[in-house]
Design a protein around this motif. Structure first.
Motif, PDB file in Angstrom:
ATOM      1  N   SER A   1      -3.768   3.652  -1.673  1.00 44.21           N
ATOM      2  CA  SER A   1      -4.026   2.713  -2.768  1.00 44.21           C
ATOM      3  C   SER A   1      -3.006   1.587  -2.695  1.00 44.21           C
ATOM      4  O   SER A   1      -2.150   1.571  -1.805  1.00 44.21           O
TER       5      SER A   1
ATOM      6  N   ASP B   1      -7.098   0.577  -6.814  1.00 46.03           N
ATOM      7  CA  ASP B   1      -7.842   1.139  -5.695  1.00 46.03           C
ATOM      8  C   ASP B   1      -9.338   0.898  -5.882  1.00 46.03           C
ATOM      9  O   ASP B   1      -9.814   0.697  -6.996  1.00 46.03           O
TER      10      ASP B   1
ATOM     11  N   ASN C   1      -4.727   8.280  -3.215  1.00 44.96           N
ATOM     12  CA  ASN C   1      -5.969   7.583  -3.533  1.00 44.96           C
ATOM     13  C   ASN C   1      -6.337   7.805  -4.986  1.00 44.96           C
ATOM     14  O   ASN C   1      -5.851   8.740  -5.637  1.00 44.96           O
TER      15      ASN C   1
ATOM     16  N   THR D   1       0.844  -1.187   0.000  1.00 41.51           N
ATOM     17  CA  THR D   1       0.000   0.000   0.000  1.00 41.51           C
ATOM     18  C   THR D   1       0.887   1.247   0.000  1.00 41.51           C
ATOM     19  O   THR D   1       1.978   1.250   0.580  1.00 41.51           O
TER      20      THR D   1
END
Length: 218
Positions: A104, A208, A91, A87
């Motif tokens: 994301s 995402d 986003n 991660t």
């Protein structure tokens, strides 16, 4: 309304899709009492969650519900990450999961990411998510596989989509047919599946807000 950059989802053709669906239906009809495999054992129940028309700005009127931990705001809890997949901050720009979302998943070349197990059925025909190419060749693509079990508990993988986005901006993928939703192994005519994301052609990708269409009437 957001402008959707040209995308390519693997075109298997109508004949191939029908053949895959037919093969799965035949397998289901011929199945003996099922043996619990790894996926079935990890998904003993199939809870229903709220759904909404999150892809309506892209003229998709279907209702979708989030795949398990598909927004990555709590990290990649339950995901199987290979080859330095992790991660990262940032986003998808449309923030369909919430204005405060800021995370994301990055899947580099040579890596792969697999979702936690979740349930699908006849009412869960498609999956959809956001993707962005962040490195490598312009010809790089992101392959999406569905992992499922047969009635004997053996695990199989089937490609269901290939994403190729021009440019380096976040875009929603086209809907991808899960196909394995036609092979029910759990009570309530559901089957446990996982989605696997694999970069192709030397590129790295961001993923995402992974969603599944529960085929809910509205």
């Amino acid at each position: 309304m957001p402008h959707v950059t040209h995308q390519i989802v693997a075109r298997r053709g109508t004949a191939l899709l029908l053949a895959l669906a037919g093969a799965l239906c035949t397998l289901a009809l011929a199945a003996q009492p099922s043996h619990a495999g790894v996926l079935t054992a990890s998904a003993p129940s199939c809870p229903q969650t709220d759904s909404s028309q999150v892809f309506l700005p892209w003229l998709d009127i279907a209702n979708y519900q989030p795949a398990p931990d598909g927004g990555f705001e709590a990290g990649a809890k339950g995901w199987d990450l290979d080859g330095a997949a992790t991660t990262v901050a940032g986003n998808e720009t449309y923030k369909i999961g919430g204005a405060a979302d800021d995370t994301s998943l990055r899947v580099p070349s040579g890596g792969a990411a697999t979702t936690p197990t979740f349930c699908v059925g006849i009412e869960h025909p498609t999956a959809r998510f956001f993707a962005k190419r962040v490195g490598g060749s312009l010809l790089s693509t992101l392959r999406v596989d569905v992992r499922f079990e047969d009635s004997l508990g053996a695990t199989h993988e089937l490609p269901i989509g290939l994403v190729a986005l021009n440019g380096g901006s976040w875009q929603p993928t086209l809907p991808m047919l899960l196909v394995a939703n036609l092979l029910p192994l759990l009570p309530g005519d559901h089957t446990p599946v996982q989605l696997r994301f694999v970069p192709q052609g030397g590129g790295s990708w961001l993923v995402d807000d992974v969603y599944v269409d529960p085929f809910k009437h509205f």
